[in-house]
Design a protein around this motif. Structure first.
Motif, PDB file in Angstrom:
ATOM      1  N   ALA A 187       0.836  -1.207   0.000  1.00  0.00           N
ATOM      2  CA  ALA A 187       0.000   0.000   0.000  1.00  0.00           C
ATOM      3  C   ALA A 187       0.868   1.253   0.000  1.00  0.00           C
ATOM      4  O   ALA A 187       0.580   2.226  -0.721  1.00  0.00           O
ATOM      5  CB  ALA A 187      -0.938  -0.007   1.203  1.00  0.00           C
ATOM      6  N   LYS A 188       1.940   1.252   0.792  1.00  0.00           N
ATOM      7  CA  LYS A 188       2.838   2.408   0.831  1.00  0.00           C
ATOM      8  C   LYS A 188       3.570   2.570  -0.503  1.00  0.00           C
ATOM      9  O   LYS A 188       3.716   3.683  -1.010  1.00  0.00           O
ATOM     10  CB  LYS A 188       3.840   2.279   1.977  1.00  0.00           C
ATOM     11  N   ALA A 189       4.007   1.451  -1.081  1.00  0.00           N
ATOM     12  CA  ALA A 189       4.684   1.520  -2.385  1.00  0.00           C
ATOM     13  C   ALA A 189       3.745   2.066  -3.451  1.00  0.00           C
ATOM     14  O   ALA A 189       4.150   2.880  -4.299  1.00  0.00           O
ATOM     15  CB  ALA A 189       5.196   0.134  -2.780  1.00  0.00           C
ATOM     16  N   GLN A 190       2.477   1.650  -3.414  1.00  0.00           N
ATOM     17  CA  GLN A 190       1.519   2.153  -4.399  1.00  0.00           C
ATOM     18  C   GLN A 190       1.281   3.646  -4.217  1.00  0.00           C
ATOM     19  O   GLN A 190       1.164   4.390  -5.204  1.00  0.00           O
ATOM     20  CB  GLN A 190       0.197   1.392  -4.292  1.00  0.00           C
ATOM     21  N   GLN A 191       1.240   4.085  -2.970  1.00  0.00           N
ATOM     22  CA  GLN A 191       1.079   5.511  -2.711  1.00  0.00           C
ATOM     23  C   GLN A 191       2.238   6.312  -3.306  1.00  0.00           C
ATOM     24  O   GLN A 191       2.031   7.342  -3.976  1.00  0.00           O
ATOM     25  CB  GLN A 191       1.007   5.751  -1.204  1.00  0.00           C
ATOM     26  N   LEU A 192       3.468   5.837  -3.103  1.00  0.00           N
ATOM     27  CA  LEU A 192       4.638   6.535  -3.640  1.00  0.00           C
ATOM     28  C   LEU A 192       4.624   6.530  -5.168  1.00  0.00           C
ATOM     29  O   LEU A 192       4.909   7.554  -5.800  1.00  0.00           O
ATOM     30  CB  LEU A 192       5.926   5.881  -3.137  1.00  0.00           C
ATOM     31  N   LEU A 193       4.290   5.383  -5.761  1.00  0.00           N
ATOM     32  CA  LEU A 193       4.322   5.288  -7.222  1.00  0.00           C
ATOM     33  C   LEU A 193       3.190   6.077  -7.870  1.00  0.00           C
ATOM     34  O   LEU A 193       3.353   6.594  -8.975  1.00  0.00           O
ATOM     35  CB  LEU A 193       4.264   3.828  -7.655  1.00  0.00           C
ATOM     36  N   THR A 194       2.058   6.159  -7.209  1.00  0.00           N
ATOM     37  CA  THR A 194       0.954   6.964  -7.757  1.00  0.00           C
ATOM     38  C   THR A 194       1.398   8.416  -7.915  1.00  0.00           C
ATOM     39  O   THR A 194       1.163   9.042  -8.956  1.00  0.00           O
ATOM     40  CB  THR A 194      -0.277   6.870  -6.858  1.00  0.00           C
ATOM     41  N   GLN A 195       2.066   8.942  -6.906  1.00  0.00           N
ATOM     42  CA  GLN A 195       2.571  10.310  -6.983  1.00  0.00           C
ATOM     43  C   GLN A 195       3.645  10.439  -8.055  1.00  0.00           C
ATOM     44  O   GLN A 195       3.673  11.420  -8.807  1.00  0.00           O
ATOM     45  CB  GLN A 195       3.112  10.724  -5.612  1.00  0.00           C
ATOM     46  N   TRP A 196       4.519   9.441  -8.128  1.00  0.00           N
ATOM     47  CA  TRP A 196       5.602   9.477  -9.114  1.00  0.00           C
ATOM     48  C   TRP A 196       5.033   9.410 -10.536  1.00  0.00           C
ATOM     49  O   TRP A 196       5.473  10.137 -11.430  1.00  0.00           O
ATOM     50  CB  TRP A 196       6.566   8.329  -8.861  1.00  0.00           C
ATOM     51  N   MET A 197       4.051   8.550 -10.743  1.00  0.00           N
ATOM     52  CA  MET A 197       3.446   8.392 -12.070  1.00  0.00           C
ATOM     53  C   MET A 197       2.725   9.664 -12.508  1.00  0.00           C
ATOM     54  O   MET A 197       2.764  10.037 -13.685  1.00  0.00           O
ATOM     55  CB  MET A 197       2.474   7.216 -12.067  1.00  0.00           C
ATOM     56  N   GLU A 198       2.061  10.322 -11.582  1.00  0.00           N
ATOM     57  CA  GLU A 198       1.372  11.565 -11.933  1.00  0.00           C
ATOM     58  C   GLU A 198       2.358  12.604 -12.450  1.00  0.00           C
ATOM     59  O   GLU A 198       2.039  13.392 -13.343  1.00  0.00           O
ATOM     60  CB  GLU A 198       0.625  12.107 -10.705  1.00  0.00           C
ATOM     61  N   LYS A 199       3.550  12.584 -11.928  1.00  0.00           N
ATOM     62  CA  LYS A 199       4.577  13.546 -12.330  1.00  0.00           C
ATOM     63  C   LYS A 199       5.225  13.170 -13.657  1.00  0.00           C
ATOM     64  O   LYS A 199       5.655  14.045 -14.406  1.00  0.00           O
ATOM     65  CB  LYS A 199       5.639  13.630 -11.229  1.00  0.00           C
ATOM     66  N   HIS A 200       5.276  11.880 -13.976  1.00  0.00           N
ATOM     67  CA  HIS A 200       6.061  11.424 -15.127  1.00  0.00           C
ATOM     68  C   HIS A 200       5.252  10.672 -16.182  1.00  0.00           C
ATOM     69  O   HIS A 200       5.829  10.163 -17.136  1.00  0.00           O
ATOM     70  CB  HIS A 200       7.189  10.491 -14.643  1.00  0.00           C
ATOM     71  N   HIS A 201       3.924  10.611 -16.051  1.00  0.00           N
ATOM     72  CA  HIS A 201       3.168   9.699 -16.913  1.00  0.00           C
ATOM     73  C   HIS A 201       3.195  10.097 -18.382  1.00  0.00           C
ATOM     74  O   HIS A 201       2.996   9.239 -19.248  1.00  0.00           O
ATOM     75  CB  HIS A 201       1.718   9.576 -16.422  1.00  0.00           C
ATOM     76  N   ASP A 202       3.457  11.352 -18.696  1.00  0.00           N
ATOM     77  CA  ASP A 202       3.496  11.769 -20.095  1.00  0.00           C
ATOM     78  C   ASP A 202       4.873  11.576 -20.726  1.00  0.00           C
ATOM     79  O   ASP A 202       5.045  11.820 -21.916  1.00  0.00           O
ATOM     80  CB  ASP A 202       3.105  13.250 -20.219  1.00  0.00           C
ATOM     81  N   LYS A 203       5.842  11.138 -19.932  1.00  0.00           N
ATOM     82  CA  LYS A 203       7.211  11.004 -20.432  1.00  0.00           C
ATOM     83  C   LYS A 203       7.513   9.562 -20.815  1.00  0.00           C
ATOM     84  O   LYS A 203       6.890   8.628 -20.330  1.00  0.00           O
ATOM     85  CB  LYS A 203       8.200  11.474 -19.362  1.00  0.00           C
ATOM     86  N   ASP A 204       8.504   9.410 -21.683  1.00  0.00           N
ATOM     87  CA  ASP A 204       8.921   8.078 -22.114  1.00  0.00           C
ATOM     88  C   ASP A 204       9.938   7.541 -21.112  1.00  0.00           C
ATOM     89  O   ASP A 204      11.111   7.369 -21.416  1.00  0.00           O
ATOM     90  CB  ASP A 204       9.522   8.164 -23.521  1.00  0.00           C
ATOM     91  N   CYS A 205       9.477   7.283 -19.891  1.00  0.00           N
ATOM     92  CA  CYS A 205      10.355   6.859 -18.797  1.00  0.00           C
ATOM     93  C   CYS A 205      10.425   5.341 -18.701  1.00  0.00           C
ATOM     94  O   CYS A 205       9.402   4.653 -18.830  1.00  0.00           O
ATOM     95  CB  CYS A 205       9.846   7.393 -17.458  1.00  0.00           C
ATOM     96  N   TYR A 206      11.640   4.842 -18.439  1.00  0.00           N
ATOM     97  CA  TYR A 206      11.762   3.432 -18.107  1.00  0.00           C
ATOM     98  C   TYR A 206      10.919   3.184 -16.855  1.00  0.00           C
ATOM     99  O   TYR A 206      10.983   3.948 -15.900  1.00  0.00           O
ATOM    100  CB  TYR A 206      13.225   3.067 -17.840  1.00  0.00           C
ATOM    101  N   PRO A 207      10.087   2.131 -16.845  1.00  0.00           N
ATOM    102  CA  PRO A 207       9.142   1.960 -15.732  1.00  0.00           C
ATOM    103  C   PRO A 207       9.837   1.688 -14.402  1.00  0.00           C
ATOM    104  O   PRO A 207      10.921   1.091 -14.369  1.00  0.00           O
ATOM    105  CB  PRO A 207       8.302   0.752 -16.166  1.00  0.00           C
ATOM    106  N   PRO A 208       9.240   2.106 -13.310  1.00  0.00           N
ATOM    107  CA  PRO A 208       9.808   1.855 -11.986  1.00  0.00           C
ATOM    108  C   PRO A 208       9.938   0.365 -11.681  1.00  0.00           C
ATOM    109  O   PRO A 208       9.204  -0.469 -12.223  1.00  0.00           O
ATOM    110  CB  PRO A 208       8.812   2.522 -11.038  1.00  0.00           C
ATOM    111  N   THR A 209      10.876   0.059 -10.788  1.00  0.00           N
ATOM    112  CA  THR A 209      11.128  -1.313 -10.349  1.00  0.00           C
ATOM    113  C   THR A 209      10.966  -1.396  -8.837  1.00  0.00           C
ATOM    114  O   THR A 209      11.467  -0.543  -8.110  1.00  0.00           O
ATOM    115  CB  THR A 209      12.555  -1.758 -10.731  1.00  0.00           C
ATOM    116  N   ILE A 210      10.251  -2.419  -8.390  1.00  0.00           N
ATOM    117  CA  ILE A 210      10.091  -2.695  -6.961  1.00  0.00           C
ATOM    118  C   ILE A 210      10.791  -4.014  -6.675  1.00  0.00           C
ATOM    119  O   ILE A 210      10.556  -5.010  -7.370  1.00  0.00           O
ATOM    120  CB  ILE A 210       8.613  -2.801  -6.567  1.00  0.00           C
TER     121      ILE A 210
END
Length: 482
Positions: A337-360
């Motif tokens: 749940a905490k990881a999803q919270q962090l990634l949701t914020q990160w994705m909102e900031k970077h979702h329009d970019k051609d970013c290599y996807p995050p790794t958990i």
């Protein structure tokens, strides 16, 4: 496309409800076919036209229900991003890397469109093509994030849908140009690319989240480069080693470039920031912050490659993460749940970019507790269904062990390789299906030359294997120029 004669009534409703897009989930492997064939077809139209669906989201039973109700020629789109059937399809292995296609809400008032206040084939569903049928949708229910946020009786209305007759052309799929596949008649818009190949740059960074089990069972003894220590200490040193490697990759002419955002989550009864010293309590931190705020330095043993071969040497290493083994619980559900919270914020900031996807990367020495298997598997699927333009989040699950009484299984291709071990099969289902581009690293580190797609997991892994899995899980495609 022809509209209903009273289409303005529908338009007024969606404007009042703030509906700006609809959604259709599919597997990333289906995108090429969708683009080549000019859009989304119903499964019956696909069969009629000879269009092969690499990874169909619907099961044979759902197709039978569609045919029973005369809905086999409709493309089904929803109002929600966390569709329960997407996770069912993931659990049943029909799709592995889901993406959400954003559909223009104009399809709502096309002449032949229909509406269902829940899954259209469920008992009691109201299905029809009139404005009163559209008004029957529980719009307040489809606006919540997850169906679990609703009362039991209301949850069925979360799956309300719009049924579009036959076909949704590409121009009505609003984000179809985001996946690196050339669009017909627009050859200069994009260059074709494979998923998980984006260069990691300051403008297109990626993210890493390390999840480290701090339960009391991590006090068992193991060995790392010939030195005896607790499993907690070994895990901490290996995570610190990997973080240090990530920081070193970012240093160019003494400039520490922001290629990564890095977080460490420790967990036992609670999930919390794993940083120590000046970074204590932080979530994501940058490589520059890590370089400038070391917690401490220790002398440790490490393998070094020399002209005489690989030798073990004493080296000074920076530490940001401390060993802990004091928790009575292994509450992975709170960690996810905490990881999803962090990634949701990160994705909102970077979702329009051609970013290599995050790794958990999750490191644990035993089974989780405090939540049902189905709940934790749902959370894992939610993490794996998050995506950038370049690919879906990669979730590694590594069972770290001090014992060699059970066979080590690392990056399996088939679930049968796990020999019926229920816990190992749970990890298999929780873990990402790796793209084939990972096979070269798997071959290099694990001497596994098999073709096919491996799972991002390990069971009964010792410290040496844990290091290898960490190396596989932290890609090296950092741009040398940006």
């Amino acid at each position: 496309m022809d509209k209903k004669t009273n289409w303005q009534e529908y338009q007024a409703i969606i404007e009042q409800q703030g509906i700006t897009k609809l959604y259709h989930f599919t597997d990333r492997d289906n995108l090429q076919s969708i683009i080549q064939n000019g859009g989304l077809y119903s499964w019956a139209d696909c069969e009629e036209k000879g269009i092969s669906i690499a990874k169909p989201g619907g099961s044979d039973s759902s197709r039978s229900l569609d045919a029973r109700d005369g809905l086999q020629r409709y493309v089904r789109v929803s109002f929600v991003t966390q569709h329960p059937m997407m996770y069912v399809a993931m659990n049943e292995g029909r799709i592995s890397n889901p993406v959400l296609l954003e559909i223009d809400p104009q399809v709502i008032y096309w002449k032949d469109s229909k509406y269902a206040d829940r899954n259209a084939t469920k008992n009691g569903a109201r299905v029809g093509g009139d404005v009163e049928d559209f008004k029957a949708i529980h719009f307040s229910s489809v606006k919540v994030l997850k169906h679990f946020d609703l009362d039991d009786e209301e949850q069925k209305f979360y799956q309300a849908e719009v049924l579009v007759k036959n076909f949704i052309p590409l121009e009505y799929i609003k984000n179809i140009g985001n996946f690196g596949i050339p669009i017909p008649n627009k050859p200069k818009v994009l260059q074709s690319k494979m998923a998980y190949t984006a260069q990691i740059t300051r403008n297109t960074p990626t993210a890493f989240i390390f999840l480290v089990d701090h339960s009391v069972s991590m006090n068992k003894m193991t060995s790392l480069f010939g030195e005896d220590m607790t499993m907690a200490e070994a895990a901490a040193r290996i995570v610190n080693r990997q973080i240090n490697e990530l920081v070193l990759r970012c240093i160019k002419s003494n400039d520490t470039r922001h290629y990564y955002d890095i977080a460490v989550i420790g967990y036992g009864e609670q999930a919390y920031s794993g940083w120590n010293g000046d970074l204590e309590g932080r979530d994501f931190v940058s490589p520059e912050e890590l370089r400038e705020h070391p917690y401490k330095k220790i002398m440790t043993r490490e393998e070094k490659r020399t002209r005489k071969g690989i030798v073990v040497k004493e080296v000074e290493k920076v530490q940001w993460v401390e060993a802990k083994h004091d928790g009575s619980w292994t509450h992975l559900h709170k960690t996810f749940a905490k990881a999803q919270q962090l990634l949701t914020q990160w994705m909102e900031k970077h979702h329009d970019k051609d970013c290599y996807p995050p790794t958990i990367i999750n490191i644990t020495d035993g089974e989780f507790n405090g939540a049902k298997r189905e709940e934790v598997l749902q959370q894992a699927n939610e993490l794996k269904s998050m995506f950038t333009n370049d690919g879906n989040v990669i979730l590694f699950n590594i069972h770290f062990s001090a014992s060699k009484s059970a066979a080590e299984v690392v990056c399996p291709i088939e679930i049968l390789e796990l020999g019926g071990n229920n816990y190992a099969e749970t990890l298999f289902n929780m873990s990402s299906l790796l793209p084939e581009r990972y096979n070269a690293d798997i071959s290099r580190y694990l001497n596994d030359n098999r073709a096919g797609r491996h799972r991002a997991m390990g069971v009964n892994a010792d410290a040496t294997t844990l290091i290898k899995l960490m190396d596989i899980g932290t890609p090296t495609n950092v741009s040398q120029a940006q």
